[in-house]
Scaffold this active site. Structure first.
Site, PDB file in Angstrom:
ATOM      1  N   ASP A 184      -4.653  -0.793  -2.967  1.00 19.27           N
ATOM      2  CA  ASP A 184      -3.347  -0.438  -3.519  1.00 19.27           C
ATOM      3  C   ASP A 184      -2.975   0.979  -3.112  1.00 19.27           C
ATOM      4  OD1 ASP A 184      -3.438  -2.894  -4.734  1.00 19.27           O
ATOM      5  OD2 ASP A 184      -4.043  -2.104  -6.685  1.00 19.27           O
ATOM      6  N   LYS A 185      -1.696   1.270  -3.175  1.00 19.52           N
ATOM      7  CA  LYS A 185      -1.195   2.580  -2.777  1.00 19.52           C
ATOM      8  C   LYS A 185      -1.888   3.707  -3.521  1.00 19.52           C
ATOM      9  CE  LYS A 185       3.122   5.230  -2.379  1.00 19.52           C
ATOM     10  NZ  LYS A 185       4.590   5.199  -2.587  1.00 19.52           N
TER      11      LYS A 185
END
Length: 242
Positions: A103-104
């Site tokens: 995920d970011k």
């Protein structure tokens, strides 16, 4: 393989820049000056010399990155900075891609390669490759949570996860620290697993994937190529899984 493609893959510039290099008569193949970009060569057996220096072609690149927060695990994006934007040109020329996604806002181990076969083996759901994460959790993580994770928890879409190993490193009423090993890669899986037991992940870092462990000397945003030993371990692991 055409010589212009080989040289472009090795970071000697675009096809246009490689043609200029050939035109300048700075390239020898088996002692013969090559000026035609369409010339086909065998990179495994032909001796290639550029301006007096012999070069050795390689097809694949294998990179270990400590992914920082704020970048996405993609090859390109019109709005967001990607992990490929962190690579030097001599490495990005190989056109590697991330093996799986983080995920970011998730940091830690990310493997990048252009070896599609190896990537497929590591990502195949049938292989059940273990991935271990360190996480900071809002709330008190309990032995009951450990048991639920071991049995498999039901996510918000009704999917029941495969058994996971939850190790409690530190547990407190406000915040807990854990390590979690899963063998799947569902969307936001770690976060959703904790949400399923009424808790929230506030920090997440991937520590390992199969036999590959994050180099603790790598700062977030830094990367290096895999060592020969690490690469061999990955390849042997792939064979065992087959």
């Amino acid at each position: 393989m055409r010589i212009d493609k080989l040289l472009a893959n090795m970071g000697y510039g675009s096809r246009k820049e490689v043609k200029k290099l050939l035109k300048d008569q700075g390239i020898l193949v088996n002692g013969i000056t090559i000026t035609d970009a369409k010339t086909h060569i065998n990179p495994e057996s032909d001796k290639i010399v550029i301006h007096g220096e012999e070069i050795h072609y390689r097809e694949f690149i294998y990179i270990m990155m400590n992914k920082p927060a704020g970048v996405i695990s993609a090859t390109e994006d019109l709005r967001e900075k990607t992990v490929l934007d962190l690579l030097y040109i001599e490495d990005s020329q190989f056109e590697p891609f991330p093996v799986g996604r983080l995920d970011k806002d998730t940091v830690g181990l990310l493997l990048l390669t252009n070896d599609g076969q190896l990537a497929h083996q590591l990502l195949s759901p049938k292989k059940h490759v273990p991935k271990t994460y360190y996480a900071m959790i809002d709330g008190y993580v309990t032995v009951e949570d450990q048991q639920k994770f071991h049995e498999g928890v039901e996510l918000d879409d009704g999917y029941v996860t495969k058994p996971a190993e939850l190790v409690i490193l530190k547990s407190g009423e406000i915040r807990s620290e854990v390590e979690l090993t899963i063998t799947e890669g569902k969307f936001h899986q770690v976060k959703r697993m904790f949400e399923a037991v009424g808790k929230k992940v506030v920090y997440l870092k991937r520590l390992s994937m199969g036999p590959l462990a994050l180099d603790e000397d790598l700062e977030e945003g830094e990367y290096r190529e895999l060592t020969a030993e690490e690469l061999q371990a990955l390849k042997e692991y792939r064979v065992k899984k087959e």
